[in-house]
Write a protein that holds these residues in place. Sequence first.
Motif, PDB file in Angstrom:
ATOM      1  N   VAL A 169     -13.507  -9.035  49.772  1.00 17.19           N
ATOM      2  CA  VAL A 169     -14.291  -9.134  48.380  1.00 17.19           C
ATOM      3  C   VAL A 169     -15.736  -9.025  48.231  1.00 17.19           C
ATOM      4  O   VAL A 169     -16.122  -8.119  47.333  1.00 17.19           O
ATOM      5  CB  VAL A 169     -14.116 -10.571  47.869  1.00 17.19           C
ATOM      6  CG1 VAL A 169     -14.348 -10.744  46.462  1.00 17.19           C
ATOM      7  CG2 VAL A 169     -12.303 -10.774  47.801  1.00 17.19           C
ATOM      8  N   ALA A 170     -16.581  -9.307  49.140  1.00 15.04           N
ATOM      9  CA  ALA A 170     -17.930  -9.078  48.999  1.00 15.04           C
ATOM     10  C   ALA A 170     -18.498  -7.577  49.150  1.00 15.04           C
ATOM     11  O   ALA A 170     -19.174  -7.097  48.355  1.00 15.04           O
ATOM     12  CB  ALA A 170     -18.668  -9.972  50.060  1.00 15.04           C
ATOM     13  N   THR A 171     -17.842  -6.816  50.050  1.00 12.11           N
ATOM     14  CA  THR A 171     -18.009  -5.360  50.050  1.00 12.11           C
ATOM     15  C   THR A 171     -17.188  -4.618  49.376  1.00 12.11           C
ATOM     16  O   THR A 171     -17.657  -3.488  49.033  1.00 12.11           O
ATOM     17  CB  THR A 171     -18.017  -5.163  51.599  1.00 12.11           C
ATOM     18  OG1 THR A 171     -16.738  -5.069  52.161  1.00 12.11           O
ATOM     19  CG2 THR A 171     -19.031  -5.888  52.287  1.00 12.11           C
ATOM     20  N   GLY A 172     -15.983  -4.966  49.108  1.00 13.94           N
ATOM     21  CA  GLY A 172     -14.933  -4.075  48.545  1.00 13.94           C
ATOM     22  C   GLY A 172     -14.330  -3.204  49.590  1.00 13.94           C
ATOM     23  O   GLY A 172     -13.454  -2.275  49.235  1.00 13.94           O
ATOM     24  N   GLY A 173     -14.775  -3.285  50.886  1.00 13.46           N
ATOM     25  CA  GLY A 173     -14.201  -2.721  51.894  1.00 13.46           C
ATOM     26  C   GLY A 173     -12.486  -2.662  51.880  1.00 13.46           C
ATOM     27  O   GLY A 173     -11.966  -3.993  51.729  1.00 13.46           O
ATOM     28  N   MET A 174     -11.681  -1.797  52.186  1.00 18.04           N
ATOM     29  CA  MET A 174     -10.303  -1.999  52.394  1.00 18.04           C
ATOM     30  C   MET A 174      -9.814  -1.447  53.732  1.00 18.04           C
ATOM     31  O   MET A 174     -10.260  -0.360  54.221  1.00 18.04           O
ATOM     32  CB  MET A 174      -9.527  -1.079  51.321  1.00 18.04           C
ATOM     33  CG  MET A 174     -10.126  -1.498  49.802  1.00 18.04           C
ATOM     34  SD  MET A 174      -9.292  -2.759  49.061  1.00 18.04           S
ATOM     35  CE  MET A 174      -7.700  -2.091  48.469  1.00 18.04           C
ATOM     36  N   THR A 175      -9.012  -2.560  54.370  1.00 16.01           N
ATOM     37  CA  THR A 175      -8.358  -2.098  55.463  1.00 16.01           C
ATOM     38  C   THR A 175      -6.923  -1.861  55.312  1.00 16.01           C
ATOM     39  O   THR A 175      -6.342  -2.836  54.998  1.00 16.01           O
ATOM     40  CB  THR A 175      -8.624  -3.087  56.670  1.00 16.01           C
ATOM     41  OG1 THR A 175      -9.982  -3.291  56.788  1.00 16.01           O
ATOM     42  CG2 THR A 175      -7.862  -2.691  57.906  1.00 16.01           C
ATOM     43  N   GLU A 176      -6.429  -0.587  55.562  1.00 15.10           N
ATOM     44  CA  GLU A 176      -4.837  -0.470  55.330  1.00 15.10           C
ATOM     45  C   GLU A 176      -4.082  -1.176  56.484  1.00 15.10           C
ATOM     46  O   GLU A 176      -4.309  -1.147  57.551  1.00 15.10           O
ATOM     47  CB  GLU A 176      -4.406   0.782  54.993  1.00 15.10           C
ATOM     48  CG  GLU A 176      -3.030   1.061  54.730  1.00 15.10           C
ATOM     49  CD  GLU A 176      -2.749   2.417  54.322  1.00 15.10           C
ATOM     50  OE1 GLU A 176      -1.389   2.737  53.757  1.00 15.10           O
ATOM     51  OE2 GLU A 176      -3.772   3.392  54.162  1.00 15.10           O
ATOM     52  N   ILE A 177      -2.837  -1.612  55.952  1.00 15.61           N
ATOM     53  CA  ILE A 177      -1.992  -2.396  56.948  1.00 15.61           C
ATOM     54  C   ILE A 177      -0.860  -1.271  57.092  1.00 15.61           C
ATOM     55  O   ILE A 177      -0.169  -1.106  56.101  1.00 15.61           O
ATOM     56  CB  ILE A 177      -1.545  -3.944  56.334  1.00 15.61           C
ATOM     57  CG1 ILE A 177      -2.500  -4.770  56.122  1.00 15.61           C
ATOM     58  CG2 ILE A 177      -0.425  -4.682  57.455  1.00 15.61           C
ATOM     59  CD1 ILE A 177      -3.510  -4.973  57.252  1.00 15.61           C
ATOM     60  N   LYS A 178      -0.537  -0.828  58.214  1.00 17.84           N
ATOM     61  CA  LYS A 178       0.476   0.126  58.549  1.00 17.84           C
ATOM     62  C   LYS A 178       1.782  -0.509  58.432  1.00 17.84           C
ATOM     63  O   LYS A 178       2.012  -1.747  58.729  1.00 17.84           O
ATOM     64  CB  LYS A 178       0.373   0.589  59.600  1.00 17.84           C
ATOM     65  CG  LYS A 178      -1.004   1.422  60.125  1.00 17.84           C
ATOM     66  CD  LYS A 178      -1.193   2.750  59.050  1.00 17.84           C
ATOM     67  CE  LYS A 178      -2.541   3.189  59.360  1.00 17.84           C
ATOM     68  NZ  LYS A 178      -2.548   4.335  58.103  1.00 17.84           N
ATOM     69  N   GLY A 179       2.768   0.077  58.046  1.00 15.33           N
ATOM     70  CA  GLY A 179       4.355  -0.418  58.037  1.00 15.33           C
ATOM     71  C   GLY A 179       4.545  -0.127  56.636  1.00 15.33           C
ATOM     72  O   GLY A 179       4.107  -0.100  55.523  1.00 15.33           O
TER      73      GLY A 179
END
Length: 401
Positions: A174-184
Amino acid sequence: MPNKKGEIAVKLTLLLMLAIELTACSAKNGEPIPVASGASAGQTDDASAAQGAGGGKRKLTVVKETDAPKRSDVAIERIHRFEGAAIDAWLSDDALRITTTKLEKPGTDTEEPKFSYAAETVDLTSDARKPAKPAETEGDTAALVKETLSPDGKFAFVQRWKDKYTARNFIKNVATGGMTEIKGTNYLESGGWIDEGTYLLAAGSMEGRGDVLSVKTDGTVSKMTLDDPQVELFTKFTASHGRVYYTDQAQNLKTLAYGTATKPTVLATGVSGFEVAPDGARIAVSTVVGQDGTAARLLLYGADGRQQGSAIGTGDLIPYMSWSADAVKLAFAVYAEDRSGMNGVYVFDAASGTVVPVVPNAFPQYPLSWNPSGTRLGVTAAGKGDLPVTEIIDFKNQQTP
């Protein structure tokens, strides 16, 4: 000389009649409905009997002064009304994003009606509306985005639905807006934060119930073991404060402790839906209509699985319920064929133990929606021409004495 005793008797009679009239008016105009609980409640297990609206036998329960419920903190200050609108998301306590539907061409015997849709943001301090930013897209297909904040608000589990069957999942900082995709692959949107660092997702499958995935905030994923042959598909699944909750095909509400158990225990039977309070201390449970004609009921259970008090709502259908973020207020919708029964949207105030009607005779088309602090409630029902209409209810800032 006039008869003084006669005059006094007449005056007392008139005052009694006036008191009865005022009491009836209060019940009709949204005054709190005391909900009996515990031994002092007597045999009043039906909240509609407590409401006493029209028809049927009415019960009078004499309550000791020390046992009398406190006055409810639920009082309406203002209602905002938006024709043709449905709520997409709350942006803050005072702002939300809506989708407005407009009928462009009425339907005929041979053609379906044509509608146009527009996304808008609303500032509830002034009711000012302006076009919202276009929805995120992937190619030519708009993605429906759902975000669920972690308990500490530092992360969010994000689902982008390309269609009604397939979603891409992300962990958002939330602080940075960075997104990590979850595979599957993901076919269901059911899930919840089991703690501040782990989101449990019932991913679903086109073949069986699919896996329950444990997703960490750093993006790592593992499978949770669940030993329950009675579950072929999760109709309702969530997680909260270290426990998993779901319903099986036999309409049992089950729970288990995450990380220490693989087999669940049954909390309640004949369940049509449930909502766990944000603090994990209470579970609101709606039951199905009994085969003997017993009404559907809305009940409260503690985290230990014990029922708390009597029913706070009864009817033929209880389609929606939603806790405020502070776990003090529970909004719920009730429909009953008997128009003298409970019909519309109500709010249960856990601090005072009262149920207050807030939108009488409304039948919501969408889930009930609280703003982040629980001071406003959004209700979307059918309006003119089958278009939605949204009412945002502002509650007064009161303190229970």
